[in-house]
Design an enzyme around this catalytic site. Sequence first.
Site, PDB file in Angstrom:
ATOM      1  N   GLN A   1      -3.591 -16.983  -2.929  1.00 28.19           N
ATOM      2  CA  GLN A   1      -3.909 -16.254  -4.158  1.00 28.19           C
ATOM      3  C   GLN A   1      -5.075 -16.902  -4.896  1.00 28.19           C
ATOM      4  OE1 GLN A   1      -2.365 -13.161  -4.603  1.00 28.19           O
ATOM      5  NE2 GLN A   1      -1.859 -13.911  -2.553  1.00 28.19           N
TER       6      GLN A   1
ATOM      7  N   HIS B   1      -6.729   6.854  -3.532  1.00 27.53           N
ATOM      8  CA  HIS B   1      -7.609   5.869  -2.897  1.00 27.53           C
ATOM      9  C   HIS B   1      -6.978   5.170  -1.694  1.00 27.53           C
ATOM     10  CE1 HIS B   1      -5.296   2.704  -4.903  1.00 27.53           C
ATOM     11  NE2 HIS B   1      -5.936   1.830  -4.136  1.00 27.53           N
TER      12      HIS B   1
ATOM     13  N   HIS C   1       0.837  -1.205   0.000  1.00 23.31           N
ATOM     14  CA  HIS C   1       0.000   0.000   0.000  1.00 23.31           C
ATOM     15  C   HIS C   1       0.871   1.254   0.000  1.00 23.31           C
ATOM     16  CE1 HIS C   1      -3.071  -2.935   1.490  1.00 23.31           C
ATOM     17  NE2 HIS C   1      -3.814  -2.244   0.641  1.00 23.31           N
TER      18      HIS C   1
END
Length: 652
Positions: free
Chosen positions: A600, A434, A394
């Site tokens: 995943q 965002h 992030h």
Amino acid sequence: MHENEKIRQYFLSTQRTFEAVIVTEGTGESVLLDSLRSSGWNCTVSFPTQATSDIESICPLAVFIDLRVPHPSQVAKHISEKRRRALAQSNIIHHVTWNTRDVTLFDYVGRLANRIRALPALFTVLDETDQAVEVCDEHRVVQYVNRAYENVTGCIRSEVIGQPESEMRRKSLPRARGEEERRRSSDWKFIRVPFANNSQFVYMKRSNTTGEAAIFRDVSLKSLKSQTGGIEAPISEVLTMLRDVSCRVDGEPAQTIKDAMKVLSSHELYAPSINRFRDADRIATQYYDGLIRLHHPARQRKRSVVDAHREKRGSHGERRRVSADVKNALENDNCWKFDILHLEKVSDHHALSQVGMKVFERWKVCEVLGCSDDLLNRWVLSIEAHYHAGNTYHNATHAADVLQATSFFLDSPSVAIHVNESHAVAALLAAAVHDLDHPGRGNAYLINTRQSLAILYNDNSILENHHIALAFQLTLQHNANVNIFSNLSREEFIQMRHAMVEMVLATDISRHFEYLAKFNKMHVTDVAEEQRDTNSLTICDMLVKCADISNPAREWGLCQRWAHRIVEEYFEQTREEKEKGLPVTMEVFDRNTCNVPITQCGFIDMFAREAFATFTEFAKLGELSEQLESNYEKWKLMTSQWTPTHNTNLVL
């Protein structure tokens, strides 16, 4: 079987007395008369000379006329003149021929009585049905129309009955429902009534179900390969059930169901929809606008992305100066295979500002906002500086990746035609901010550690609220000189802010299925201008959401590297939660036990596949779903060989 018993089988079920008049020149005594009387009929034998007065006084359910009676059409003088003329001109009168020993008459009388008894119920049903019905006689004079006929044609029943049937009347516009499309004559089905001697015809309005399935997009959330196909939001299940019911009914109920589906598909399901006084009551209107609606943009035609590009194409501003390596890395930024991680490396971790300015230039963001290129550049640099470079996932590079994916999605003609220009710009700006100031820990961690942000936002979409709130705080600071919205009108700013807030909040993974269901049920054909604006925002919500979780659909090398980054961040959160004795948010992300390929595959099954199957079908970008499935198979093959030793040094 005795004839008396046979007739009794037909009439014993009747709970009332039937009156009959038998017109004959004989005595009238017969097996017929005896059978009728024994079955509960009151029978009156009448000579032709007194038959008229008997019929007028008794009003019988049935009149039986002996064929030996001359001029049978003169017997019942109380019938209408028009009907009398029809009887006189007819070679065949509604009758049966029998002799006193022929029991077939009993069958006829029994069927006749049952049909007559059923008439009130039949007419009630006809009045309640949603299909328009018109009944005409052999001269094409209207004998009966039902309520649906009045609704469809706009004609009153009393004005139609007794008038010649009219092709133009059946083509008339529907008055009651206010629909705008013309009713074609071919919409009416012609039926010749059997056993009526070609003397009655019926016109019925055909069911209007053709093409109804195209009104609501029906992209299933249950992918064939998904292991979690049963995951569906309750509102989605309700909409699916209503859609199924709407396909099985016609007329007003079907339209009512579709209207209900539109309401349930609205953006704010529990927000009041108050319109009965909006134009009539000034005080109530001001309460509504001031306390409930909060922002009420003026209705105006907005340019789509397609229109905006068509008008602006060809004008290019002054090119920014970038190094040769960065320029080369930016060469294919409008392609899905664009390598943002390479740009991160050659730009010294300034991928967001580099790709951001190029994307903003291509989309003419400065022109839409009315700001200078220099001001926009300062804004991007300010936003980039407030991302945490220490986060493995992030960080500003992830924001750049989402921005590039958002731009790629907006480039699809199937998307652009439904998105207005201001929403497209809002989507690009929302993508850039965002995850602003993301701490590298999830919402659950912030709640469990009682972080101030969790307290501030009441545990609801904590980080998402913080990202967009901080973005506007930084932008609107008077001393920062980065206010890219300063030249927008108040109305334009409110609309831009509302759209950006909505799109960033849509990235909250806890609301994933809510936004997915809303997009899936979107009504996109033949919509009003207000609905087009709502659709534009819904599409952009989904677009930014898909961009945010697009890593599994990237080229395999990028997919794998991004997966390692997010897993590394989760490893650190799990370690910290265990050290502090906190509830472990995701136990599967323990570095000592985790099988990364399985995680995943799980993410694709749980979130990515459904979202991409839905959105890429709408956007005509099926190759992205194909890439996602290819990556899924690669991860699946790796699951058996993966060991915890692979979990060290995932991010190099």
